[in-house]
Enzyme design. Structure first.
Site, short mmCIF file in Angstrom:
data_model
loop_
_atom_site.label_atom_id
_atom_site.label_comp_id
_atom_site.label_asym_id
_atom_site.label_seq_id
_atom_site.Cartn_x
_atom_site.Cartn_y
_atom_site.Cartn_z
CG ASN A 116 1.97 -4.19 3.06
OD1 ASN A 116 3.02 -4.23 3.65
ND2 ASN A 116 1.26 -2.68 3.36
CB CYS A 159 -1.49 -6.84 -0.03
SG CYS A 159 -1.99 -6.45 1.56
NE ARG A 210 1.30 4.58 0.93
CZ ARG A 210 2.47 5.03 0.33
NH1 ARG A 210 2.34 6.26 0.06
NH2 ARG A 210 3.57 4.39 0.50
CB ILE A 211 -3.15 0.77 -3.99
CG1 ILE A 211 -2.92 -0.08 -2.76
CG2 ILE A 211 -3.09 -0.25 -5.40
CD1 ILE A 211 -1.51 -0.56 -2.77
CB THR A 235 -3.49 0.27 6.13
OG1 THR A 235 -4.73 -0.08 7.10
CG2 THR A 235 -2.70 -1.23 6.15
CG ASN A 236 -3.46 6.03 4.73
OD1 ASN A 236 -3.04 6.49 5.49
ND2 ASN A 236 -3.45 6.04 3.42
CG HIS A 240 -0.71 -6.10 7.04
ND1 HIS A 240 -0.62 -4.91 6.69
CD2 HIS A 240 -1.30 -6.65 5.84
CE1 HIS A 240 -1.04 -4.71 5.38
NE2 HIS A 240 -1.42 -5.76 4.95
NE ARG A 286 -8.53 -3.26 11.61
CZ ARG A 286 -8.84 -3.48 10.06
NH1 ARG A 286 -8.65 -2.64 9.36
NH2 ARG A 286 -8.38 -4.85 9.75
#
Length: 478
Positions: free
Chosen positions: A452, A288, A136-137, A318-319, A315, A333
């Site tokens: 983020n 982030c 992603r980033i 996320t992956n 938040h 999680r």
């Protein structure tokens, strides 16, 4: 105003924005000048976004800035030999028209305001950049680096390093760069060179290197030298692990896009980037959330002082989480991310102290992962040393967002209708939702939105520039 007048006014604005675009492009490509309107970049933006950027001025100064009022400043800028800087044409125009009633002295005014950037020697040498990982980033960093393609660009994306290399992998990687479910299509053209394992994006030739560890990579084989390696895999977070990159021929420095462990400096651009020394070989761009809250906390602490506080992060998932219930080593999680709100830990509150030591031991934090794919919020509850009110603290943060060294990190919103999806693609580290602010006496609760993914990636690029000594002027000086 009649219906015809509305249409003529719109057409005039549209034509004016279209006339700006080639001037803006030449300024960036040939002189390294990035033009903004109250923090909104105009480079590579659609015509409608130029118009929208001008409308946002009303939010800050109470009156709109007309395109016909800013266009003469862009023309004047294009006639000046200004180099390697960011110029907020909106702020310059608003200041000028507040003091003048005609355009006779715009060129002289611009020459005076931009004197420090005129005939500036371009002594900055381009530097090679490698993205180690392409998640992603990594892909958003690629977009940000590619959008600045041109002779004046000093950050040259030369390669990405990936594990794998199975048949069809290159095309799939290119497709993920070309299309994004959250951030939309890539602004340009993406193609592949299968024979040489490369992606070509807007003329940028990006070598794709397949390796299972840094030890397998020799960057000099691809003409890459003295490179900054940006590790966005999250696999290694300490000096021993990240130091593997420095052993690669052609690599010079390493930047981690996650909080680091040990003595590695955690940098929040805009707050403590001056802590980066030329001798620092490994640096972290923190998280982030840390990037979103630290600038706001600094602004509040500088004026009111912070006794203590708590940060609750709402938040996006996320992956790291599971799509459906499955095993996960972390508590909670493992439960389905799109179906649940999940309480989890965050080290962001404690990490603030690495960038802003004055707040060491003063903040606690927790996080709730929620079923949205991007854009998060930090709810910052503070006990202050000085008394304030909602209007007072909002006005302070509005001023900081416009006229301080944190103007590129903090955005300010007065909207009563804004929701998370409105902020996808925001380039700011955090956006203060002033309508949600609660303050009374020594207590204040601030609501800070942040993209983020994209906002954080913009912060990472700032750290990259600082690590490589690429210093750009921001004008006018606030």
């Amino acid at each position: 105003m009649s219906a015809d007048k509305h249409l003529r006014s719109w057409q005039e604005r549209f034509e004016m924005a279209e006339a700006m675009q080639p001037l803006l492009g030449k300024l960036y490509r040939n002189q390294g000048v990035e033009v903004l309107v109250y923090g909104r970049p105009l480079i590579n933006t659609p015509t409608i976004d130029i118009i929208k950027a001008h409308r946002i001025v009303r939010r800050h100064v109470g009156e709109k800035l007309r395109l016909r009022e800013s266009f003469p400043f862009i023309k004047a800028l294009s006639n000046l030999n200004v180099k390697q800087c960011r110029v907020d044409i909106g702020k310059l125009a608003v200041k000028y028209w507040a003091e003048h009633d005609n355009a006779d002295s715009i060129e002289a005014y611009m020459a005076q305001e931009l004197a420090s950037a005129i005939d500036r020697a371009d002594e900055i040498e381009p530097r090679d950049v490698v993205l180690y990982g392409f998640g992603r980033i990594g892909r958003l960093l690629a977009r940000l680096l590619i959008e600045k393609t041109g002779q004046s660009n000093k950050l040259r994306l030369k390669a990405i390093v990936l594990r794998g290399g199975r048949p069809g992998d290159l095309e799939k990687r290119a497709s993920l760069l070309r299309r994004d479910s959250v951030h939309g299509p890539f602004n340009g053209s993406v193609s592949i060179d299968e024979e040489n394992n490369a992606i070509i994006a807007n003329g940028t030739y990006i070598q794709v290197i397949y390796a299972n560890s840094p030890a397998e990579v020799d960057y000099t084989k691809y003409g890459i030298n003295n490179a900054l390696v940006v590790d966005n895999t999250g696999i290694w977070k300490d000096e021993a692990g990240l130091g593997q990159h420095l052993a690669c021929p052609g690599a010079a420095k390493v930047l981690l896009t996650a909080p680091a462990k040990g003595e590695i400096k955690n940098i929040v651009y805009g707050v403590n980037e001056d802590d980066i020394l030329a001798t620092d070989m490994i640096v972290s761009a923190a998280s982030c959330t840390t990037n979103a809250i630290t600038p706001v906390l600094k602004a509040v602490n500088d004026k009111y002082g912070i006794e203590n506080g708590h940060v609750e992060t709402i938040h996006s998932y996320t992956n790291d989480q599971n799509l459906i219930d499955n095993y996960h080593k972390a508590d909670r999680r493992g439960r389905s991310a799109p179906l649940n709100m999940v309480i989890t830990e965050t080290g962001a509150a404690k990490a603030v102290a690495k960038a802003l030591p004055v707040l060491a031991g003063k903040l606690t934090g927790n996080a709730i992962r929620v079923p949205t794919p991007n854009v998060s919020m930090a709810i910052i509850s503070l006990n202050l040393k000085a008394e304030t009110s909602k209007d007072d603290i909002n006005e302070h943060l509005r001023f900081i967002s416009l006229h301080s060294e944190l103007q590129n990190q903090i955005d300010f919103s007065e909207s009563t209708e804004m929701v998370s999806s409105d902020l996808v693609g925001s380039r700011f580290a955090g956006i203060l939702d002033s309508q949600a602010t609660i303050a009374d006496g020594n207590r204040a609760i601030l609501y800070v939105w942040y993209d983020n993914e994209f906002g954080y990636s913009c912060q990472v690029v700032g750290v990259m520039q600082k690590m490589l000594g690429l210093n750009y002027l921001s004008l006018p000086v606030s």
